[in-house]
Design an enzyme around this catalytic site. Structure first.
Site, PDB file in Angstrom:
ATOM      1  N   ARG A  35      34.233  -7.697  10.731  1.00  0.00           N
ATOM      2  CA  ARG A  35      34.897  -8.158   9.504  1.00  0.00           C
ATOM      3  C   ARG A  35      35.414  -9.570   9.761  1.00  0.00           C
ATOM      4  NH1 ARG A  35      39.869  -9.049   7.516  1.00  0.00           N
ATOM      5  NH2 ARG A  35      40.407  -8.413   5.380  1.00  0.00           N
ATOM      6  N   GLU A 101      39.007  -6.251  -3.492  1.00  0.00           N
ATOM      7  CA  GLU A 101      40.423  -6.089  -3.169  1.00  0.00           C
ATOM      8  C   GLU A 101      41.358  -6.673  -4.226  1.00  0.00           C
ATOM      9  OE1 GLU A 101      41.307  -6.429   1.161  1.00  0.00           O
ATOM     10  OE2 GLU A 101      39.426  -7.543   1.206  1.00  0.00           O
ATOM     11  N   HIS A 204      41.884   5.202  12.392  1.00  0.00           N
ATOM     12  CA  HIS A 204      42.284   5.811  13.658  1.00  0.00           C
ATOM     13  C   HIS A 204      41.146   6.710  14.136  1.00  0.00           C
ATOM     14  CE1 HIS A 204      44.514   8.317  16.544  1.00  0.00           C
ATOM     15  NE2 HIS A 204      45.357   7.303  16.620  1.00  0.00           N
ATOM     16  N   ASP A 251      16.571  21.318 -14.230  1.00  0.00           N
ATOM     17  CA  ASP A 251      16.175  20.119 -14.958  1.00  0.00           C
ATOM     18  C   ASP A 251      16.159  18.939 -13.980  1.00  0.00           C
ATOM     19  OD1 ASP A 251      18.844  19.704 -14.482  1.00  0.00           O
ATOM     20  OD2 ASP A 251      19.458  19.737 -16.583  1.00  0.00           O
TER      21      ASP A 251
END
Length: 276
Positions: A35, A101, A204, A251
């Protein structure tokens, strides 16, 4: 441009540590995801320049706070320039996870995803693979109070699912802030899977197994989906119309659900086995 109150020496250390970890850790059949900072932070370019010096660059980049197509275009330009300037990055084209965000990011989401897919399909420097919801920053942006249940975020989550699925992208749910409560995590993760999310963020290590279990189809579901799909193909050979399976009329939407389950199971199974 938003101000970032971060100690630059610490940031340099984080970049170099990330680069070192990419080269020293064995990720096996697991994707390495880094990131980076947002375009608006002014830190994204140096993040890329440092991290992509690694001998084993990340398979996926995560770009936070994507609010507009202009930011995505700027990221694409910087990534392209960085890759082209490094000989060892020849043919490097990482996957991209875009993070939503803010209220603006949610409103412009369809345009951002359309542009991301367009760049991916037209020899762009990345392949847009997924959308992730950054719930805490989103709550702060709209003035909502973040709760464990997340009812205040239901509309945003549903909107992100619909938009991501419209472009055939994976969609990753928000973090569970009560990270020690694994029972509540199990409930919200299972609900997220029912809503259409394909994964959930964890903060975590103790959360990993719970989330993986929630998003993995049960043996009963896999058996149902496999047998239904097989029955459908056999029925097609007969040339007849509608048919029943286990007492229910079948279906196309139900068949599609079955195919989604079998496809997900195959993808998970392939990940476990690793590259062949």
């Amino acid at each position: 441009m938003p101000m970032k109150f971060r100690h630059m020496t610490s940031l340099d250390e984080a970049r170099n540590t990330t680069k070192k970890m990419l080269d020293s850790l064995d990720f096996s059949n697991t994707e390495s995801v880094v990131r980076i900072n947002s375009v608006s932070s002014g830190l994204m370019e140096e993040d890329l320049q440092t991290v992509l010096q690694a001998r084993n660059p990340p398979t996926t980049l995560m770009l936070p706070k994507v609010d507009s197509t202009q930011e995505l275009d700027l990221f694409a330009d910087v990534l392209y320039t960085t890759v082209q300037s490094n000989v060892h990055l020849k043919n490097y084209k990482p996957n991209l996870i875009s993070m939503i965000e803010s209220a603006r990011g949610l409103l412009d989401l369809d345009d951002v995803l359309e542009r991301g897919v367009e760049l991916s399909d037209n020899d762009g420097p990345f392949t847009l693979e997924a959308v992730t919801f950054g719930s805490d920053d989103f709550c702060a942006d709209i003035g909502a109070t973040r709760t464990t249940e997340g009812d205040e975020l239901l509309y945003a989550r549903q909107k992100i699912i619909v938009s991501a699925k419209a472009y055939q992208l994976q969609v990753i749910d928000m973090v569970h802030i009560d990270y020690k409560n694994l029972e509540s995590l199990k409930l919200v993760a299972e609900k997220a899977a029912e809503m259409g999310f394909t994964g959930k963020q964890v903060i975590h290590p103790s959360q990993i197994a719970v989330v993986q279990s929630a998003f993995t189809p049960s043996e009963a579901k896999i058996r149902w989906a496999t047998e239904l799909t097989q029955a459908f193909h056999e029925h097609q050979k007969s040339g007849k119309g509608a048919f029943t399976f286990r007492g229910s009329m079948i279906d196309m939407p139900l068949l599609l659900q079955a195919k989604n389950i079998t496809n997900l199971y195959e993808m998970i199974d392939n990940k476990k086995e690793g590259p062949k």
